[in-house]
Design a protein around this motif. Structure first.
Motif, short mmCIF file in Angstrom:
data_model
loop_
_atom_site.label_atom_id
_atom_site.label_comp_id
_atom_site.label_asym_id
_atom_site.label_seq_id
_atom_site.Cartn_x
_atom_site.Cartn_y
_atom_site.Cartn_z
N HIS A 62 -39.87 -42.13 32.96
CA HIS A 62 -41.57 -41.86 32.74
C HIS A 62 -42.56 -41.62 34.14
O HIS A 62 -42.97 -41.80 34.54
CB HIS A 62 -41.91 -43.01 32.21
CG HIS A 62 -43.10 -43.97 31.92
ND1 HIS A 62 -44.15 -42.70 31.71
CD2 HIS A 62 -43.52 -44.84 33.01
CE1 HIS A 62 -45.26 -43.46 32.27
NE2 HIS A 62 -45.00 -44.78 32.45
N LYS A 93 -44.83 -38.94 25.20
CA LYS A 93 -43.94 -37.93 24.86
C LYS A 93 -42.64 -38.34 24.34
O LYS A 93 -41.82 -37.99 23.80
CB LYS A 93 -43.75 -37.03 25.69
CG LYS A 93 -45.43 -36.50 26.05
CD LYS A 93 -45.37 -34.65 27.26
CE LYS A 93 -46.38 -34.13 27.08
NZ LYS A 93 -46.06 -33.05 27.93
N LEU A 94 -42.29 -39.52 25.41
CA LEU A 94 -40.53 -39.93 25.53
C LEU A 94 -40.60 -40.42 23.73
O LEU A 94 -39.70 -40.46 23.55
CB LEU A 94 -40.25 -40.77 26.69
CG LEU A 94 -40.08 -39.36 28.25
CD1 LEU A 94 -39.64 -40.89 28.66
CD2 LEU A 94 -38.57 -39.14 27.72
N SER A 143 -42.85 -38.75 36.02
CA SER A 143 -43.81 -37.97 35.06
C SER A 143 -44.54 -36.59 35.41
O SER A 143 -44.73 -35.39 34.92
CB SER A 143 -44.35 -38.25 33.91
OG SER A 143 -45.14 -39.58 34.51
N HIS A 144 -44.59 -36.86 36.95
CA HIS A 144 -45.63 -35.79 37.68
C HIS A 144 -45.08 -35.12 37.72
O HIS A 144 -45.12 -34.04 37.97
CB HIS A 144 -46.48 -36.49 39.11
CG HIS A 144 -44.77 -37.07 39.23
ND1 HIS A 144 -44.56 -38.43 38.97
CD2 HIS A 144 -44.47 -36.71 40.38
CE1 HIS A 144 -43.58 -39.08 40.34
NE2 HIS A 144 -43.87 -37.36 41.34
N ASN A 204 -41.49 -34.22 35.71
CA ASN A 204 -40.84 -33.25 34.60
C ASN A 204 -42.15 -33.37 33.61
O ASN A 204 -41.80 -32.67 32.65
CB ASN A 204 -39.86 -34.46 34.04
CG ASN A 204 -40.45 -35.63 34.18
OD1 ASN A 204 -41.78 -36.19 33.32
ND2 ASN A 204 -39.62 -36.70 34.49
N GLN A 205 -43.78 -33.78 33.40
CA GLN A 205 -44.06 -33.64 32.61
C GLN A 205 -44.09 -33.89 31.25
O GLN A 205 -43.97 -33.91 30.14
CB GLN A 205 -44.56 -32.33 32.15
CG GLN A 205 -45.06 -30.99 32.87
CD GLN A 205 -46.18 -32.02 34.35
OE1 GLN A 205 -47.20 -31.73 33.59
NE2 GLN A 205 -45.50 -31.85 35.26
N MET A 206 -43.08 -35.42 31.57
CA MET A 206 -43.24 -36.41 30.17
C MET A 206 -43.31 -37.78 30.18
O MET A 206 -42.12 -38.74 31.07
CB MET A 206 -41.09 -36.67 30.41
CG MET A 206 -40.98 -35.06 29.39
SD MET A 206 -40.85 -34.39 27.93
CE MET A 206 -40.29 -35.68 27.17
N PRO A 207 -44.11 -37.88 30.50
CA PRO A 207 -44.46 -39.58 30.55
C PRO A 207 -43.83 -40.69 29.26
O PRO A 207 -43.68 -39.58 27.59
CB PRO A 207 -46.07 -39.61 30.37
CG PRO A 207 -46.91 -38.15 29.61
CD PRO A 207 -45.21 -36.99 30.06
N SER A 208 -43.97 -41.97 29.06
CA SER A 208 -43.89 -42.60 28.14
C SER A 208 -44.54 -41.96 26.91
O SER A 208 -43.43 -42.14 25.55
CB SER A 208 -43.95 -43.76 28.37
OG SER A 208 -45.57 -43.99 28.34
#
Length: 325
Positions: free
Chosen positions: A36, A48-49, A39-40, A42-46
């Motif tokens: 998270h 989405k996780l 995320s900037h 991997n484009q996976m903020p919390s």
């Protein structure tokens, strides 16, 4: 309920879990928290996780908005939920900063550290020389010290490890022009993170060599002094070409490197505090040093260059500076 109220309730529940379950949850949430934080990239903020992992954490299908919201809270509040100390938080931030800078470097594909499928950092470590046959790949934990790296690498090469042999980890930068022996207690990962600040991080590497860095007691260090006449340059362009290095009387005393105009001077022209510096064997060739034996003392913003009259003197100065630090 407010977020702080929810976190308090989560904490109470987590503490009631069996130890193995609590440890497993902590490990998973730490991993997701670090994803998270990047995320900037991997484009996976919390959010989405949470949508991906909530089915794994609930015995129900785990796909309702309420369940996803709980997992989102757990990820975002990992530090508070598990009382992670400030030192560990800062370490994670440094590691994430490394990943960010590593990703931004144009020559990232040649930057020595690589990532394993599990996300561990793997470094190429060389024995005495940077040659393929002398290379071994070492997985570096965040707390691994220089001494632990030496022991691990020598074991990988099936070599007997004896502390009396004076094996030391060196970081080599600037295309091999500068090399720094690491104190046995220094953390490897923290040093390598600094490589991302270099113009060409791909030229940096780790090598193990024998180096006399025996310990001295704190009392010995406080009493010890070292002084000699050395050639000195601060890299300033103000001096005329051919006169970049000047004679200085240099003294090592009370955790400071003191520079005097000459041996008769009473007041030092410059005092370099050792606590905030790194000391490297070698000098950049572009400085055109007057001798082959020199060392570089530097901070993030300043460098000082010293020339000695012999290899023995060069090694002695660097070893004493590192010990006094």
């Amino acid at each position: 309920k407010t977020e702080s109220q929810r976190v308090k309730k989560y904490s109470t529940f987590i503490q009631s879990l069996p130890k193995v379950n609590r440890t497993t949850l902590e490990t998973l949430l730490q991993h997701l928290y670090r994803i998270h934080q990047c995320s900037h990239l991997n484009q996976m903020p919390s959010e989405k996780l949470a949508a991906v992992f909530s089915p794994c954490l609930f015995q129900t299908q785990g796909q309702t908005p309420q369940e996803t919201a709980v997992v989102n809270d757990l990820i975002r509040n990992y530090v508070a939920l598990f009382s992670v100390d400030e030192e560990r938080v800062q370490q994670m931030e440094r590691e994430n900063g490394f990943i960010t800078r590593w990703n931004d470097k144009k020559d990232a594909t040649s930057f020595p550290p690589q990532f394993s499928p599990a996300g561990d950092l793997i470094f190429a470590v060389y024995l005495e020389k940077r040659e393929p046959e002398n290379c071994c790949l070492i997985k570096v934990a965040h707390a691994m010290s220089s001494a632990e790296l030496v022991e691990t690498a020598l074991s990988t090469k099936n070599m007997t490890f004896d502390r009396d042999d004076s094996w030391t980890t060196f970081e080599v930068i600037e295309n091999g022009e500068l090399e720094r022996p690491l104190h046995h207690s220094e953390k490897i990962l923290e040093q390598v993170l600094e490589w991302t600040r270099l113009d060409s991080p791909g030229s940096a590497f780790l090598v193990l060599k024998k180096f006399p860095l025996e310990e001295k007691t704190a009392c010995d260090l406080k009493r010890s002094t070292k002084s000699d006449c050395l050639k000195f340059s601060d890299g300033s362009s103000k001096l005329l070409s051919g006169h970049k290095f000047q004679d200085k009387y240099v003294a090592l005393f009370a955790e400071k490197l003191l520079l005097y105009r000459d041996i008769k001077s009473v007041k030092a022209e410059k005092a370099i505090h050792l606590a905030s510096v790194r000391c490297y064997l070698g000098l950049r060739r572009k400085l055109k040093p007057p001798t082959s034996w020199g060392f570089t003392v530097c901070t993030d913003k300043q460098q000082w260059h010293f020339c000695c009259e012999s290899r023995e003197a060069q090694v002695g100065w660097v070893a004493d500076i590192i010990r006094m630090k």
